[in-house]
Design an enzyme around this catalytic site. Sequence first.
Site, PDB file in Angstrom:
ATOM      1  N   ASP A  96       0.829  -1.207   0.000  1.00  0.00           N
ATOM      2  CA  ASP A  96       0.000   0.000   0.000  1.00  0.00           C
ATOM      3  C   ASP A  96       0.868   1.263   0.000  1.00  0.00           C
ATOM      4  OD1 ASP A  96      -2.042  -1.764   0.112  1.00  0.00           O
ATOM      5  OD2 ASP A  96      -2.642  -1.325   2.168  1.00  0.00           O
ATOM      6  N   GLU A 136       1.038  -6.413  -5.189  1.00  0.00           N
ATOM      7  CA  GLU A 136       0.635  -5.750  -6.428  1.00  0.00           C
ATOM      8  C   GLU A 136       1.671  -4.773  -6.966  1.00  0.00           C
ATOM      9  OE1 GLU A 136      -3.226  -4.154  -5.635  1.00  0.00           O
ATOM     10  OE2 GLU A 136      -4.033  -6.099  -5.065  1.00  0.00           O
TER      11      GLU A 136
END
Length: 354
Positions: free
Chosen positions: A17, A255
Amino acid sequence: MAERWDIFCRVVDNWGDIGVCWRLASALAGEGLQVRLWIDDASALTWMAPAGCPGVQVCPWPAAAPADGPAQVVLETFGCELPPAYVGAMAAMARPPVWVNLEYLSAEDYVQRSHRLPSPIFSGPGAGLTRWYFYPGFSVHTGGLLRERDLRQRQQAFERSAWRRRHGIAEGQMAVSLFCYEPPALGAWLQTLAGSGRAHLLLTPGRASAAFARSQAGQSARPDGQLAVTHLPTCSQSEFDELLWASDFNCVRGEDSLVRALWAGKPLLWQIYPQDDGAHHAKLDAFLDWLQAPASLRRLHHAWNGMAAPASLPSPGDAVLYREWSDCVLRARERLWAQPDLLSELRRFVDEKS
């Protein structure tokens, strides 16, 4: 034009994040915008971005609205909830900010259906405001992937041979970077990799190093003697990019590093963030479908992510498989180069809603 942006980020239990948020904040600042990054734990930035970035102000998670008010654009990332006092300040503005909920990356179909949808707020301090869903993704019907303007130039100017010499990678060795959580098939795959006789493992610190150590503890025939291993220190984001460019095969997780591995254009193995309900299985398969992954690469991904037994694991040391996997990733990268990037799509969307 919206010149001031506020990005909100909560660190959950890994670096994905904050990694995405910092790259995005830096990219926006690189285009001359003023960015405040509101974050509950900025400690990882000491090694992820030790030099900081002109135009980016890192701020602690606020308990109250800032004295100079909310910015013109507000990014609520990955489902973190904005402080009520800040939302109330947004609602009190004569012209409220463009409020964007930046979602997680996925290749699943729902992303294209949900991208750019409004979510009107009917109650609470934000009553009357509209929040917009914005999905990164792999197709032109999504928000695209984060890609710096100078990425291709930096990659082309990178001195790969010099990097490999500095890290002790001998001529003819296959450099394999390992950035992962705890892959169920790690021990078996390392044995397979060692069988190639020319693999050089580049081991990132933290969970990857711990998982490697545990995998070796239970092995009767450890691969150490056949597998060269370099233990890497923590590194900045730009140094991590270079690691992926220098390697022949990249194991990545989450990610942010998946996107960086795609831009690197080398065969890759992705460990997806696991979810208790098994939802990550569909997400992984959607990605492999988009990648047009060969059956062997798909089989390796399933074993790596605990979806299949780690039996007869394919190895990048197999020259035929390596060529097949390399061609697959290079074709995928070309498709991505031809599409708009996340920053461009985000700015275009904000201009439409301003």
